[in-house]
Design a protein around this motif. Structure first.
Motif, PDB file in Angstrom:
ATOM      1  N   LYS A  10      38.573  51.445  46.581  1.00  0.00           N
ATOM      2  CA  LYS A  10      38.866  51.439  45.145  1.00  0.00           C
ATOM      3  C   LYS A  10      39.307  50.049  44.706  1.00  0.00           C
ATOM      4  CE  LYS A  10      40.388  56.203  45.271  1.00  0.00           C
ATOM      5  NZ  LYS A  10      41.510  57.110  45.128  1.00  0.00           N
ATOM      6  N   ILE A  11      39.101  49.759  43.453  1.00  0.00           N
ATOM      7  CA  ILE A  11      39.590  48.523  42.861  1.00  0.00           C
ATOM      8  C   ILE A  11      40.596  48.928  41.790  1.00  0.00           C
ATOM      9  CG2 ILE A  11      39.024  46.497  41.483  1.00  0.00           C
ATOM     10  CD1 ILE A  11      36.250  46.571  42.773  1.00  0.00           C
ATOM     11  N   PHE A  12      41.804  48.410  41.883  1.00  0.00           N
ATOM     12  CA  PHE A  12      42.850  48.737  40.930  1.00  0.00           C
ATOM     13  C   PHE A  12      43.064  47.565  39.983  1.00  0.00           C
ATOM     14  CE2 PHE A  12      43.511  51.681  44.316  1.00  0.00           C
ATOM     15  CZ  PHE A  12      43.964  52.822  43.684  1.00  0.00           C
ATOM     16  N   VAL A  13      43.142  47.858  38.718  1.00  0.00           N
ATOM     17  CA  VAL A  13      43.396  46.849  37.699  1.00  0.00           C
ATOM     18  C   VAL A  13      44.856  46.962  37.290  1.00  0.00           C
ATOM     19  CG1 VAL A  13      42.821  46.038  35.384  1.00  0.00           C
ATOM     20  CG2 VAL A  13      41.026  46.947  36.884  1.00  0.00           C
ATOM     21  N   ASP A  14      45.568  45.869  37.367  1.00  0.00           N
ATOM     22  CA  ASP A  14      46.975  45.865  36.979  1.00  0.00           C
ATOM     23  C   ASP A  14      47.052  45.712  35.461  1.00  0.00           C
ATOM     24  OD1 ASP A  14      49.680  45.581  36.627  1.00  0.00           O
ATOM     25  OD2 ASP A  14      49.912  43.973  38.083  1.00  0.00           O
ATOM     26  N   TRP A  15      47.031  46.820  34.758  1.00  0.00           N
ATOM     27  CA  TRP A  15      46.990  46.794  33.302  1.00  0.00           C
ATOM     28  C   TRP A  15      48.257  46.212  32.684  1.00  0.00           C
ATOM     29  CZ3 TRP A  15      50.582  49.821  30.761  1.00  0.00           C
ATOM     30  CH2 TRP A  15      51.215  50.778  31.523  1.00  0.00           C
ATOM     31  N   LEU A  16      49.332  46.135  33.439  1.00  0.00           N
ATOM     32  CA  LEU A  16      50.557  45.544  32.913  1.00  0.00           C
ATOM     33  C   LEU A  16      50.421  44.026  32.739  1.00  0.00           C
ATOM     34  CD1 LEU A  16      53.188  47.556  34.949  1.00  0.00           C
ATOM     35  CD2 LEU A  16      52.625  47.808  32.526  1.00  0.00           C
ATOM     36  N   ARG A  17      49.394  43.430  33.325  1.00  0.00           N
ATOM     37  CA  ARG A  17      49.150  41.996  33.189  1.00  0.00           C
ATOM     38  C   ARG A  17      48.455  41.670  31.868  1.00  0.00           C
ATOM     39  NH1 ARG A  17      52.686  40.194  36.395  1.00  0.00           N
ATOM     40  NH2 ARG A  17      52.346  40.587  38.570  1.00  0.00           N
ATOM     41  N   ASN A  18      48.059  42.679  31.126  1.00  0.00           N
ATOM     42  CA  ASN A  18      47.320  42.462  29.885  1.00  0.00           C
ATOM     43  C   ASN A  18      48.227  42.522  28.662  1.00  0.00           C
ATOM     44  OD1 ASN A  18      44.898  42.196  31.242  1.00  0.00           O
ATOM     45  ND2 ASN A  18      44.554  44.387  31.282  1.00  0.00           N
TER      46      ASN A  18
END
Length: 93
Positions: A10-18
């Motif tokens: 899986k690839i996780f996107v750290d949405w808190l960086r946006n």
């Protein structure tokens, strides 16, 4: 089950960086972890060989650069993408 096995494939996107004011680690910079791991830009074809987020260290930089035949992020800034409303909408409860 450990966290590593739950993340495999899986690839996780750290949405808190946006968010405004969020920080990030620049490519080729050291990270604030033991043994001075570095943030290394990789291409999609290299992803299968990546073992962990702290796989590469300061002592590996010269070897990594010598093996590099192209910049894996060369076209990144020219890639225009947008998140649609349906992608960012909260699911209905």
């Amino acid at each position: 089950m450990n966290a590593g096995s739950a993340r495999k494939g899986k690839i996780f996107v750290d949405w808190l960086r946006n968010t405004r004011g969020a920080t990030w680690v620049a490519p080729w910079s050291t990270r604030s972890r033991p043994n001075a791991p570095i943030s290394v830009p990789i291409g999609w074809e290299e992803l299968d060989r990546l073992k962990s987020g702290d796989q590469y260290h300061v002592s590996d930089v010269a070897t990594l650069l010598a093996k590099r035949t192209k910049d894996p992020w060369a076209g990144m800034l020219g890639s225009k993408q947008r998140l649609t409303h349906s992608m960012t909408a909260k699911p209905e409860d």
